[in-house]
Design an enzyme around this catalytic site. Structure first.
Site, PDB file in Angstrom:
ATOM      1  N   GLU A   1       1.370   2.028  -2.891  1.00 28.41           N
ATOM      2  CA  GLU A   1       2.215   2.625  -3.214  1.00 28.41           C
ATOM      3  C   GLU A   1       2.196   1.754  -5.219  1.00 28.41           C
ATOM      4  O   GLU A   1       1.819   1.240  -5.360  1.00 28.41           O
ATOM      5  CB  GLU A   1       3.394   1.733  -2.746  1.00 28.41           C
ATOM      6  CG  GLU A   1       3.473   2.813  -1.490  1.00 28.41           C
ATOM      7  CD  GLU A   1       4.633   1.878  -0.374  1.00 28.41           C
ATOM      8  OE1 GLU A   1       5.564   1.178  -1.565  1.00 28.41           O
ATOM      9  OE2 GLU A   1       4.754   1.658   0.912  1.00 28.41           O
TER      10      GLU A   1
ATOM     11  N   CYS B   1       1.756  -1.455   5.136  1.00 29.44           N
ATOM     12  CA  CYS B   1       0.610  -1.267   5.617  1.00 29.44           C
ATOM     13  C   CYS B   1      -0.721  -2.459   6.297  1.00 29.44           C
ATOM     14  O   CYS B   1      -0.895  -2.660   7.294  1.00 29.44           O
ATOM     15  CB  CYS B   1      -0.737  -0.330   4.712  1.00 29.44           C
ATOM     16  SG  CYS B   1      -0.182   1.165   4.178  1.00 29.44           S
TER      17      CYS B   1
ATOM     18  N   ALA C   1      -3.271 -15.119  -5.277  1.00 33.29           N
ATOM     19  CA  ALA C   1      -2.706 -16.452  -4.383  1.00 33.29           C
ATOM     20  C   ALA C   1      -1.294 -15.824  -4.622  1.00 33.29           C
ATOM     21  O   ALA C   1      -0.662 -15.270  -5.772  1.00 33.29           O
ATOM     22  CB  ALA C   1      -3.431 -17.203  -4.500  1.00 33.29           C
TER      23      ALA C   1
ATOM     24  N   THR D   1       4.615   6.422  10.774  1.00 31.71           N
ATOM     25  CA  THR D   1       3.471   5.754  12.336  1.00 31.71           C
ATOM     26  C   THR D   1       3.494   4.393  12.788  1.00 31.71           C
ATOM     27  O   THR D   1       2.992   3.161  12.240  1.00 31.71           O
ATOM     28  CB  THR D   1       1.561   5.717  12.276  1.00 31.71           C
ATOM     29  OG1 THR D   1       1.417   5.156  11.504  1.00 31.71           O
ATOM     30  CG2 THR D   1       1.556   7.814  12.722  1.00 31.71           C
TER      31      THR D   1
ATOM     32  N   LEU E   1      -4.032   5.143  -0.336  1.00 35.02           N
ATOM     33  CA  LEU E   1      -3.223   5.200  -2.165  1.00 35.02           C
ATOM     34  C   LEU E   1      -2.420   3.876  -1.842  1.00 35.02           C
ATOM     35  O   LEU E   1      -1.596   3.228  -0.770  1.00 35.02           O
ATOM     36  CB  LEU E   1      -2.547   6.643  -2.548  1.00 35.02           C
ATOM     37  CG  LEU E   1      -1.311   6.795  -1.597  1.00 35.02           C
ATOM     38  CD1 LEU E   1      -0.490   6.280  -1.071  1.00 35.02           C
ATOM     39  CD2 LEU E   1      -1.759   8.753  -1.633  1.00 35.02           C
TER      40      LEU E   1
END
Ligand code: UDX
Length: 437
Positions: free
Chosen positions: A154, A262, A254, A86, A152
């Site tokens: 990666e 995502c 940082a 998507t 999840l």
């Protein structure tokens, strides 16, 4: 339980292999026949620790199959998961649901009454309703549509799948709930909490989780900027706030800004959903801006460490993937950094343990080295962009010996500033006091 998994991208392949490992029979479907051929030959399309072994052992036991034949895979399946891509649509950030709806129309031709259709791809609120509408339009009735978003990461996808913090199921009827409970039953033994919600709520939960994590990262990145101005150390600030249970220690590291497949996509999609609903989401909107600016501004840190100009300088870049343990380059902070360095006339020598092939498709005019020390050879500065484990224990004296200019720009705060200085390097971290002081 017999499961069909449509889409063999990250989510589909990992979920399919893990469901098979739970003992279910899983048929993974993809339109890309060469990908299916490779999977049948045991060749993974992505680099993910543990995946190859999991696929191989479950394929050998006959529980995991790969095919381009959607009707064959759906035949006899009690649950059909949709895990197709998507991507964010160019220009407006809307999640592009073309692949999802194409899959649903194909499904509609063959699906049997009583089947549960589950979206696993990250889909905007209301997508389940739209899937139901399409199925009805195609004459399909008595099929449940549920949402089961994936959380999840990666690089740690299999461990995350098998030991989730929670499982979220958005279901509007008992059958969908029962089928999903049965699929995840092996995880209840590990006491993984399952949260059953309405379908729209489950869809939104995924976006809210990713947006919140993006906010957390951007927050600490802004605090890091403040640390540099007031001579404080963001590592200690992060620890000091993270030990507060209400805040928690994770996602307070940082760095050069978040990337990946995502957070950038999902924050934009959440803003689109909010826009369509007429609700302003100022915090998430600002986070997107803060992160985009941050990634684009990182090159200024390198330029600053090199006296303001990178033209004619040789810069070694360590780590190109958006994070360690993946070859994924999507929205990687390395992209704006390396691109700007090359555009401004620097010579770049780069090294990444696994992302070279992906990176070669993106960058031109970059030399790729075979290890960190080779990249550093003769460079004016070494820039750490992605914190692969193998970079954590570099021999800094050897690095200093290889470099022409003794500058270390550590965009992931991997090194101890004192140790780097002791090795003869000028150390520039992120939020670790006044730069270069
Ligand atoms: C993320 C979510 O963690 C996962 O639950 C969701 O399903 C998909 O998106 P992923 O994109 O694989 O997973 O990577 P993650 O480890 O979360 O890191 C995302 C980005 O944030 C990386 O660019 C990483 O470098 C950055 N990050 C993360 C920071 O800059 N600081 C941190 O403290 C943590």
């Amino acid at each position: 339980m017999r499961i069909a998994m449509i889409g063999t991208g990250y989510v589909g392949l990992v979920s399919g292999a893990c469901f098979a490992d739970f003992g279910h029979h899983v048929a993974c479907v993809d339109k890309d026949s060469s990908k299916i051929d490779r999977l049948n030959a045991g060749v993974m399309p992505i680099w993910e620790p543990g995946l190859e072994g999991l696929v191989k052992s479950n394929a050998e036991r006959g529980r995991l199959t790969f095919t381009t034949d959607l009707p064959g895979a759906v035949e006899g399946a009690e649950a059909v998961f949709i895990a197709v891509g998507t991507p964010a649509r160019r220009g407006d950030g809307h999640a592009d649901l073309t692949f999802v709806f194409e899959a649903v129309r194909e499904l509609a031709k063959v699906i049997k009454p009583g089947t549960v259709v589950v979206t696993k791809s990250t889909v905007p609120v209301g997508t389940g309703d739209e899937i139901e509408r399409i199925l009805r339009e195609e004459g399909v009735t008595d099929v449940s549509v549920a949402s089961n978003p994936e959380f999840l990461r990666e690089g740690a996808a299999i461990a995350d799948f098998k030991h989730p913090d929670r499982i979220v199921v958005g279901a509007e009827d008992d059958r969908a709930q029962e089928v999903l409970r049965e699929i995840y039953r092996p995880l209840f033994l590990n006491r993984a909490p399952i949260l059953i919600t309405g379908r729209r709520t489950a869809e939104l939960t995924k976006y809210a989780a990713n947006a919140f994590l993006a906010v957390k990262i951007s927050f600490i990145n802004e605090i890091a900027d403040l640390c540099e101005a007031v001579d404080a150390d963001v590592q200690d600030v992060a620890r000091g706030i993270g030990l507060d249970n209400r805040i928690g220690p994770k996602f307070l590291h940082a760095g050069p800004g978040y990337g990946g497949s995502c957070f950038p996509k999902d924050t934009l999609a959440l803003l689109q959903t909010a826009d369509a609903a007429g609700v302003d989401q100022r915090i998430v909107r600002t986070t997107v801006e803060v992160n985009d600016d941050r990634k684009n501004d990182m090159v200024e840190r390198v330029a600053g460490a090199l006296g303001g100009d990178v033209a004619g300088k040789r810069v070694a870049v360590l780590g190109l993937a958006f994070k360690p343990n993946t070859d994924d380059m999507r929205e990687a902070p390395s992209i704006p950094i390396v691109t700007a360095l090359v555009e401004r006339g620097a010579q770049v020598s780069a090294y990444d343990p696994v992302a070279r092939e992906q990176a070669e498709k993106i960058f031109s005019g970059v030399e790729f080295s075979d290890d960190a020390y080779a990249a550093a050879e003769g460079a004016d500065a070494l820039v750490m962009v992605t914190e692969w484990d193998e970079f954590r224990a570099l021999d800094l004296e050897r690095v200093a010996g290889s470099l022409r200019g003794k500058v270390l720009v550590d965009l992931r705060n991997v090194y101890d500033p004192g140790e780097a200085e002791a090795a003869g390097l000028r150390y520039y971290g992120v939020g670790r006091g006044r730069p270069g002081s």
